[in-house]
Write a protein that holds these residues in place. Sequence first.
Motif, PDB file in Angstrom:
ATOM      1  N   PHE A 114      39.452  32.724  35.924  1.00  0.00           N
ATOM      2  CA  PHE A 114      38.675  31.619  35.380  1.00  0.00           C
ATOM      3  C   PHE A 114      39.636  30.454  35.096  1.00  0.00           C
ATOM      4  CE2 PHE A 114      35.952  29.545  32.180  1.00  0.00           C
ATOM      5  CZ  PHE A 114      34.697  29.708  32.748  1.00  0.00           C
ATOM      6  N   ALA A 115      40.785  30.796  34.528  1.00  0.00           N
ATOM      7  CA  ALA A 115      41.777  29.784  34.172  1.00  0.00           C
ATOM      8  C   ALA A 115      42.328  29.090  35.409  1.00  0.00           C
ATOM      9  CB  ALA A 115      42.914  30.418  33.395  1.00  0.00           C
ATOM     10  N   LEU A 116      42.579  29.849  36.468  1.00  0.00           N
ATOM     11  CA  LEU A 116      43.154  29.229  37.659  1.00  0.00           C
ATOM     12  C   LEU A 116      42.242  28.119  38.159  1.00  0.00           C
ATOM     13  CD1 LEU A 116      44.553  32.307  39.620  1.00  0.00           C
ATOM     14  CD2 LEU A 116      45.801  30.617  38.254  1.00  0.00           C
ATOM     15  N   GLY A 117      40.960  28.436  38.296  1.00  0.00           N
ATOM     16  CA  GLY A 117      40.030  27.418  38.756  1.00  0.00           C
ATOM     17  C   GLY A 117      39.898  26.289  37.749  1.00  0.00           C
ATOM     18  N   ALA A 118      39.774  26.684  36.482  1.00  0.00           N
ATOM     19  CA  ALA A 118      39.527  25.686  35.447  1.00  0.00           C
ATOM     20  C   ALA A 118      40.709  24.733  35.314  1.00  0.00           C
ATOM     21  CB  ALA A 118      39.248  26.377  34.116  1.00  0.00           C
ATOM     22  N   TYR A 119      41.905  25.278  35.255  1.00  0.00           N
ATOM     23  CA  TYR A 119      43.055  24.403  35.058  1.00  0.00           C
ATOM     24  C   TYR A 119      43.356  23.574  36.305  1.00  0.00           C
ATOM     25  CZ  TYR A 119      44.141  25.453  30.250  1.00  0.00           C
ATOM     26  OH  TYR A 119      44.077  25.519  28.879  1.00  0.00           O
TER      27      TYR A 119
ATOM     28  N   VAL B 220      42.670  33.801  45.248  1.00  0.00           N
ATOM     29  CA  VAL B 220      42.793  34.745  46.353  1.00  0.00           C
ATOM     30  C   VAL B 220      44.233  35.243  46.437  1.00  0.00           C
ATOM     31  CG1 VAL B 220      42.696  34.987  48.859  1.00  0.00           C
ATOM     32  CG2 VAL B 220      40.868  33.786  47.641  1.00  0.00           C
ATOM     33  N   VAL B 221      45.165  34.313  46.333  1.00  0.00           N
ATOM     34  CA  VAL B 221      46.571  34.710  46.438  1.00  0.00           C
ATOM     35  C   VAL B 221      46.979  35.558  45.241  1.00  0.00           C
ATOM     36  CG1 VAL B 221      48.935  33.843  46.431  1.00  0.00           C
ATOM     37  CG2 VAL B 221      47.197  32.731  47.851  1.00  0.00           C
ATOM     38  N   VAL B 222      46.649  35.078  44.044  1.00  0.00           N
ATOM     39  CA  VAL B 222      47.081  35.805  42.842  1.00  0.00           C
ATOM     40  C   VAL B 222      46.404  37.167  42.752  1.00  0.00           C
ATOM     41  CG1 VAL B 222      47.104  35.786  40.329  1.00  0.00           C
ATOM     42  CG2 VAL B 222      47.617  33.700  41.589  1.00  0.00           C
ATOM     43  N   ALA B 223      45.087  37.176  42.928  1.00  0.00           N
ATOM     44  CA  ALA B 223      44.378  38.459  42.846  1.00  0.00           C
ATOM     45  C   ALA B 223      44.805  39.353  43.994  1.00  0.00           C
ATOM     46  CB  ALA B 223      42.867  38.248  42.882  1.00  0.00           C
ATOM     47  N   GLY B 224      45.050  38.748  45.138  1.00  0.00           N
ATOM     48  CA  GLY B 224      45.489  39.534  46.285  1.00  0.00           C
ATOM     49  C   GLY B 224      46.805  40.228  45.991  1.00  0.00           C
ATOM     50  N   ALA B 225      47.771  39.455  45.500  1.00  0.00           N
ATOM     51  CA  ALA B 225      49.083  40.035  45.223  1.00  0.00           C
ATOM     52  C   ALA B 225      48.994  41.054  44.087  1.00  0.00           C
ATOM     53  CB  ALA B 225      50.064  38.927  44.859  1.00  0.00           C
TER      54      ALA B 225
ATOM     55  N   ALA C  70      42.662  51.414  48.375  1.00  0.00           N
ATOM     56  CA  ALA C  70      43.300  50.207  47.845  1.00  0.00           C
ATOM     57  C   ALA C  70      42.714  48.968  48.517  1.00  0.00           C
ATOM     58  CB  ALA C  70      44.804  50.272  48.046  1.00  0.00           C
ATOM     59  N   ASN C  71      42.503  49.042  49.813  1.00  0.00           N
ATOM     60  CA  ASN C  71      41.967  47.875  50.517  1.00  0.00           C
ATOM     61  C   ASN C  71      40.527  47.604  50.119  1.00  0.00           C
ATOM     62  OD1 ASN C  71      44.377  47.610  51.808  1.00  0.00           O
ATOM     63  ND2 ASN C  71      43.735  48.720  53.643  1.00  0.00           N
ATOM     64  N   VAL C  72      39.768  48.673  49.979  1.00  0.00           N
ATOM     65  CA  VAL C  72      38.368  48.505  49.589  1.00  0.00           C
ATOM     66  C   VAL C  72      38.295  47.806  48.235  1.00  0.00           C
ATOM     67  CG1 VAL C  72      36.234  49.710  49.041  1.00  0.00           C
ATOM     68  CG2 VAL C  72      37.727  50.567  50.859  1.00  0.00           C
ATOM     69  N   LYS C  73      39.101  48.301  47.306  1.00  0.00           N
ATOM     70  CA  LYS C  73      39.066  47.711  45.967  1.00  0.00           C
ATOM     71  C   LYS C  73      39.605  46.293  45.995  1.00  0.00           C
ATOM     72  CE  LYS C  73      40.236  50.793  42.619  1.00  0.00           C
ATOM     73  NZ  LYS C  73      41.082  51.846  42.037  1.00  0.00           N
ATOM     74  N   LEU C  74      40.602  46.107  46.809  1.00  0.00           N
ATOM     75  CA  LEU C  74      41.227  44.788  46.879  1.00  0.00           C
ATOM     76  C   LEU C  74      40.200  43.726  47.273  1.00  0.00           C
ATOM     77  CD1 LEU C  74      43.934  43.466  46.504  1.00  0.00           C
ATOM     78  CD2 LEU C  74      44.406  43.797  48.930  1.00  0.00           C
ATOM     79  N   VAL C  75      39.394  44.047  48.269  1.00  0.00           N
ATOM     80  CA  VAL C  75      38.399  43.070  48.719  1.00  0.00           C
ATOM     81  C   VAL C  75      37.476  42.709  47.557  1.00  0.00           C
ATOM     82  CG1 VAL C  75      36.409  42.723  50.213  1.00  0.00           C
ATOM     83  CG2 VAL C  75      38.483  43.785  51.131  1.00  0.00           C
ATOM     84  N   ALA C  76      36.981  43.738  46.859  1.00  0.00           N
ATOM     85  CA  ALA C  76      36.059  43.468  45.758  1.00  0.00           C
ATOM     86  C   ALA C  76      36.754  42.688  44.647  1.00  0.00           C
ATOM     87  CB  ALA C  76      35.507  44.782  45.214  1.00  0.00           C
ATOM     88  N   PHE C  77      37.978  43.042  44.380  1.00  0.00           N
ATOM     89  CA  PHE C  77      38.719  42.390  43.296  1.00  0.00           C
ATOM     90  C   PHE C  77      38.966  40.915  43.628  1.00  0.00           C
ATOM     91  CE2 PHE C  77      42.955  41.778  41.096  1.00  0.00           C
ATOM     92  CZ  PHE C  77      42.424  41.733  39.831  1.00  0.00           C
ATOM     93  N   VAL C  78      39.381  40.660  44.861  1.00  0.00           N
ATOM     94  CA  VAL C  78      39.658  39.280  45.256  1.00  0.00           C
ATOM     95  C   VAL C  78      38.379  38.451  45.230  1.00  0.00           C
ATOM     96  CG1 VAL C  78      40.338  37.838  47.196  1.00  0.00           C
ATOM     97  CG2 VAL C  78      41.734  39.802  46.564  1.00  0.00           C
ATOM     98  N   VAL C  79      37.305  39.025  45.731  1.00  0.00           N
ATOM     99  CA  VAL C  79      36.044  38.269  45.715  1.00  0.00           C
ATOM    100  C   VAL C  79      35.646  37.957  44.277  1.00  0.00           C
ATOM    101  CG1 VAL C  79      33.578  38.393  46.201  1.00  0.00           C
ATOM    102  CG2 VAL C  79      35.226  39.129  47.917  1.00  0.00           C
ATOM    103  N   SER C  80      35.813  38.934  43.400  1.00  0.00           N
ATOM    104  CA  SER C  80      35.413  38.687  42.014  1.00  0.00           C
ATOM    105  C   SER C  80      36.328  37.650  41.367  1.00  0.00           C
ATOM    106  CB  SER C  80      35.393  39.993  41.215  1.00  0.00           C
ATOM    107  OG  SER C  80      36.673  40.297  40.740  1.00  0.00           O
ATOM    108  N   ALA C  81      37.598  37.669  41.734  1.00  0.00           N
ATOM    109  CA  ALA C  81      38.521  36.666  41.198  1.00  0.00           C
ATOM    110  C   ALA C  81      38.126  35.274  41.689  1.00  0.00           C
ATOM    111  CB  ALA C  81      39.949  36.986  41.628  1.00  0.00           C
ATOM    112  N   LEU C  82      37.761  35.217  42.959  1.00  0.00           N
ATOM    113  CA  LEU C  82      37.358  33.934  43.525  1.00  0.00           C
ATOM    114  C   LEU C  82      36.150  33.378  42.770  1.00  0.00           C
ATOM    115  CD1 LEU C  82      37.503  31.772  45.681  1.00  0.00           C
ATOM    116  CD2 LEU C  82      36.198  33.249  47.199  1.00  0.00           C
ATOM    117  N   MET C  83      35.211  34.270  42.481  1.00  0.00           N
ATOM    118  CA  MET C  83      34.024  33.808  41.758  1.00  0.00           C
ATOM    119  C   MET C  83      34.395  33.327  40.365  1.00  0.00           C
ATOM    120  SD  MET C  83      31.058  36.399  42.970  1.00  0.00           S
ATOM    121  CE  MET C  83      30.629  36.516  44.708  1.00  0.00           C
TER     122      MET C  83
END
Lengths: 259, 363, 406, 227, 294
Positions: free
Chosen positions: B66-71, B121-126, B234-247
């Motif tokens: 939330f902060a990444l987008g907001a800031y 995407v980058v931060v959540a991805g890493a 790990a990949n399955v979760k990663l996709v969901a995690f990144v998408v949720s981070a993006l949102m």
Amino acid sequence: MTDASLVVTDLRVEFSGFVAVGGVSFDAHPGEVRFLIGPNGAGKTTCIDAITGLTKGTGSARLGDTELLGRPVHKIVRLGVGRTFQTASVFDELTVLQNLDIAAGLHRSSVSLLRARRGVDRSIEQALEETGLAGEPATPAGILSHGQKQWLEIAMLLVQDAKVLLLDEPVAGMSHDERTATGELLQRIAARRIVLVVEHDMDFMRRFATRVTVLHQGRVLSQGTVAEVQADPQVQEVYLGTAGAATTAAMAVVLERED
Amino acid sequence: MTKKPWISLGGIGVFAVLLLAVAPLVLTDHWLNNLGKYCCWAIAAVGIGLAWGRGGMLVMGQGVFFALGAYAMAMHLTLETAGDRVPGFMVLYDPLAPLPMFWEPFRSAGFTLAAIVGLPVVVAGALGYALFKRRVKGAYFAILTQALAVALAVLISSTIRETGGDTGLSDFKYFFGFVLNDPANRLMVYLIAAALLIVCLLAVWQFYRSRFGELLVATRDAEERVRFLGYDPANVKLVAFVVSALMASIGGAMFVPIVGIITPAEIGAAASILMIAGVALGGRASLFGPALGAIAVGWGQSSLGSTWPDGWPYILGLLFIVVILFLPNGLSSLPARFAAARRKPDVPPTPVIAAAELEEVRS
Amino acid sequence: GCGARAGDDAAGAGSSAAASCVDTSGDTIKLGFLNSLTGGMAISEKTVSDVLHMAADEINADGGILDKKIEYVQEDGATDWPTFAEKTEKLLTQDCVAAIFGGWTSSSRKAVKPVVEKFNGLFFYPVQYEGLESSPNIYYTGATTNQQIIPAMDFLAAEGVKTLFLAGSDYVFPRTANAIIKLYAAKLGIKIVGEEYVPLDKDDWTSQVAKIAAAKPDFIFNTINGSSNVGFIKAYYDAGLTPAKTPIISVSIAEEEAPAMGHEVTGNYASWNYFQSLKTDTNPEFIKNWKAYPNSSGVTSDPMEAAYISLYLYKALVEAAGSFDVDAVNAAAKAKPITFDAPEGKVTLDGENHHISKPGHIGRINADNQFDIVWASDKFIEPDPYLEGYDWFPADIRKQLTDAAG
Amino acid sequence: MLELTDIEAGYGRTQVLHRVTVPTGKVVAVLGHNGAGKTTLLRLAIGLIKPTKGRVFFEGENIASLAPNKRVARGMAYVPQGQQSFGQLTTMENLQLVADGRRRGKALIDAQLARFPALEKFATRKAGLLSGGQRQQLAIARALITEPKLLILDEPTEGIQPTIVAEIEHTIMQLAGEGISVLLVEQHIGFALEAAERYVVLASGFVTQTGEGGSAAASTVRAAMAI
Amino acid sequence: MDGLIAPLLNGSAQGALLLLAALGLSLTFGQMGVINMAHGEFLMIGAFSAYLVQQVITASGLSIPVALPVAFVVAGLFGLLLEVTIIRWMYRRPLDTLLVTVGVGLILQQAALQIFPSQGVPVEKPRWLDGQLTILGYSWPMRQLFTILLATVCVAALSAWLKYTSFGRRIRATVHNRDLAETTGISTRGIDRLTFFVGSGLAGVAGVAASLIGGTNSQMGAQYIIPAFLVVAAGGIGQLKGTVIAAWAVGVALAFFAYWTTGSLAQVLAFILVIVFLQLRPQGLFTVRTRSLA
Ligand SMILES: Nc1ncnc2c1ncn2[C@@H]1O[C@H](COP(=O)(O)OP(=O)(O)OP(=O)(O)O)[C@@H](O)[C@H]1O
Ligand SMILES: Nc1ncnc2c1ncn2[C@@H]1O[C@H](COP(=O)(O)OP(=O)(O)OP(=O)(O)O)[C@@H](O)[C@H]1O
Ligand SMILES: NC(N)=O
Ligand SMILES: [Mg+2]
Ligand SMILES: [Mg+2]
């Protein structure tokens, strides 16, 4: 490719000093139902664990020309090696159909993963039929009984189109008829695949094994046909025991039924 | 079974009409603006529903994204307002120092938009890659992400000249060239947020009905087992995690022009937990639950927090307790429960959600 | 559709400020009270909220403002600055209040400022702060720097202090205040031997106090806010520091806060404009009324007194303007000096910068957690938020600041 | 000793057992296909699930509302299906757990260690690391330490090597001889019937057959189950 | 030397306080799997208990020694109440306990704000804790020594309880498999209640220690909860010795970071340190592995 064999050579697994598997070699070929037996704690499950990448082992386990050891679990599966677990483990919250669909998804592209499922794959229908789960596609797997879960696991391996099936006590807890049905299923499956079964049910072994490897304390104690292995006095001592007598009784039952 | 997705799609349509057409007509500016704010939280909540409800990852630190987008957005708007000058708050602490380097690119609108999408995407991805490959999960994952949110909030608080600190960034005059004070422009900003919420709902709708959705649930329930089907969980979760981070990032970005201020408190532990509260209230694994829950919590905070400030913490607290205790699948499971109670008593009970969680905590 | 774009007109504020919706037709007038009643700052702000209620009751008992009874709308800022902004907007556009009173931290004020400016509302802010601000829509009834911090520094210089350690909470007020202190210290020849910040919501000061003990300053200048003060004072005492050898001068410990710190705080100093112990004509009455007020904490303090002033000052302004209209009120402030006979003495409003004149006082905390006044400015100090009367404050910085403020 | 009469039970809304009555006897075998409801019946006997209807009596006393641990205190012991043990505790701790607070606790443990040598060997290993069969042996040992009056066994020989199966079968017969009652679920029909005084066959939660044990019953039961 | 000794000793004391806050969690979270976010509020309850004891026992030398057991019991009873009313229904959903207890924490905080003066209340340090101990030229506050002693006593008592009585085994058995535990004759309900009582009681003790360091007010618990969880996680869930080492390490790291940088940055750095550590050793310092598929 169908005639690629599973060749395990000098497989060793240690757990902080304890040698669970200490240099085991055996091979399994398509067309046979290979049994792996041995006393509790002999290292049977550990062998399967090592082959499938769940625990680290040294030595070699090759499928055709491909070395399996050292690869991550999912890569090994992608090479066509599937397994079941001593305590059945399926996705409790998904239906039988969904469980199978996921198992079948292995060969789908990642883009198609994002599409919804339409209809039921042929292979899934077939697997449902073969394992007697045809009546349960919409049942959540979590409420299947012990034995039904084991069938579901086998069905998952079928749709996964595994070339190697490593089955850890697949008929434990099944009734006699169910064992027979499962054994016959395994024989059919084995025509085109490598099937390796771990079991303690000697009756079952006698009826369906083509070849048997006996492990004891992490080593191969004996190897051969059912008759050869049964006749081995060492095997009788550490594993079959006085069940020599029981064996004849059991044999009698089998014969009686086959009449 | 196969019909239900289309009903859901109809639901999204109704929701879209309510948000985009009805709300602007019936609500006052103040409440429309508030609804816009709730929509931002709802966008983040939809992502949490995906990661937590379906994926079993209790993301307690969505504040980070939330902060990444907001800031990113706030820095751009601050620079847009400041024009050629150094932003006012920076002058206060060190009057003669130049603009910090990392602010410079945010002068560009294009870069800012790319950052809002790319940064999470980058931060959540890493982060996700590192955590999931190391099989960090369950309570560990929850506490770790929460700690990250706290750390980021403290970091921002302690870098007052670079980020505005605890006071945050505020007093934005323009939004990509549009004057923010103009009511027409404010309506436009609201509509963008509401539309983005609809888009996010459509995205998870497709996710849920796809095979990926089933795989995600499978991973949630028996992660190790999924490996033996040839997938890398790990990949399955990663996709969901990144998408949720993006949102979450998108929600954060829209929060800024709508609310007009962003502070570390909006991203820290309490804020991150409040986001979860909405999701839990609405129903973590359902399509609409998270969004409606977030809107409900936001509304509760605005209205009950006003009429009965001393009581609001009690209500919120009780809400957590009652919903989790009696309705683990949230309010959206009420109709199903009701229906089940009336049907003949032979349908299987709703399975308990967290069988797998238990293992995780234990192992 | 699309609204105004940058550069369309005198872009920014002003153009769009909708006509005020304040209803002055009835026999009541709506005012908004905005304080954190929940969250971390509730610790401090509850009292301010209570005293505003007391002042409203007093004014109503006295006939109200322009013969209209005050009808207040209480809002909770919840220690969350965006909530302060949201509630300000709500009070102005939904409740249509004529003015808003409250806030404590400078952060909350900075969140409120753009909103009151956008809707051309009024906000009365009652707490000492870092200065360098003046908004046509805000009236500041707490001290600006030259009324609290500069007197404190003058006091230290008079005491012969040579070395000073700065300890503060990590947010805008302490950071800015310390920037100013450093400038003035250079002028006074006081050496700053260290500077430490801890987040507002953290209590543990042990590590920082160890550094203070090692630096052995003559005095500690404390700009910590809220309950973090308790941890600071305890760590200070634990480390063997004493008021006799290493006294503290605080700008946020008042009669309210002192008791929560235990005996450790006794003997240290605070700089305020108002103390409960002040001997003025109006103070005894104020103390008596407050003690009798329901929910009262039993002691009076500077921020609550400033909040009390704010409501009366508003009454005076409206009555001078003869109207609740914001522009009329602002015009009245400029037209002639508005005064109020406050518990701290007769304060006068500066119509240009919207601050009030205040007496400077330094008190020393006694065993009853009251303050013995040890220093007082010779006269009321005129507010000078931009420190224009102080040559040590660099002109270029002042210009930067006023430019940035727009 | 244990009376289960007209039992109805299930999980949530799913009814699994329908009017099940279990004959009384020293050793009672419960037989049936996968999913027939055998485990459900035993879980009900030990108190993990409660019946919606029916009588659950132990030594002439109604125990329907008694928690499992109270039932254990009254002399029931349970070996669940599926090699369950406390994985985070060592083998020894698993045994001590039940021996705690019993007189002669040490001797009871030693007796079981003698019965199952593998447990002695891996006494300090976490039970979660044992092999499946070793865990099953541990589960049986735990049950026996409590010196129960009634032993409830859910497929006790599942996953166990033949020599030890024989040993367990022998133990069951021996216990029965000592006057301990046994409620046994077993797929090994031959043995089950040999040991059982009475048996009951379940199918889809209904009782389809009951009768006297003994090897003669085997063929009737097989016929009944081969539907 | 001073640059090393002061942060080391300060940090050890900070670690000891962290340990006290984490100790109860290592029971309720580590052993029982309950993620109790209201643990910080139990700590607050302990601190307020100390204040109330001081209102009764005015001889300040005595009040703290009396307050310790009182706080233990009072916070423990609150914990017990929480267990009996709410947590007992949640053992099969451990992640959900996190959310429920967030709600409980909110309620307790607000109640404290309304019951006690909003500014907080003073807890006086006993006179016998005045003074400093000079170690290598650094005068070390007695109170810090007291915190360390208190933490040591609590750890010793807890580990003895877990090790030398059968409770430890029973708790672990209950957590691992409730049904199985129940059917082996363990009164899982009794174990649950007792464990929760002790775990929450330890938070109360931590609260007394905290009341001597910072403010006693409605917000005080909030600052301990996340660090305490991180400490338990970093130590390895259910591993008492891991918790001890992790608490000490975090405390000392905090002190050194605070010494080298600022108080705010120290917080950030310490958090990041733990997060990176957990990334490297996801199961914490000490781990137990099982073969079961999670
Ligand atoms: N992770 C581990 N750490 C330590 N010892 C282990 C571990 N995994 C297995 N073992 C030990 O290795 C030995 C072999 O175990 P394994 O599970 O392979 O036996 P098995 O042949 O499958 O036996 P069973 O027939 O009882 O299932 C056992 O003694 C077991 O305790
Ligand atoms: N937790 C549960 N929730 C819902 N239904 C369940 C649950 N556990 C079991 N069942 C259902 O109850 C029925 C009986 O199961 P049970 O485990 O008693 O069978 P069983 O006779 O022991 O079979 P097996 O020989 O495979 O162990 C099955 O159809 C199963 O699907
Ligand atoms: N103005 C203050 N104390 O923040
Ligand atoms: Mg095995
Ligand atoms: Mg069963």
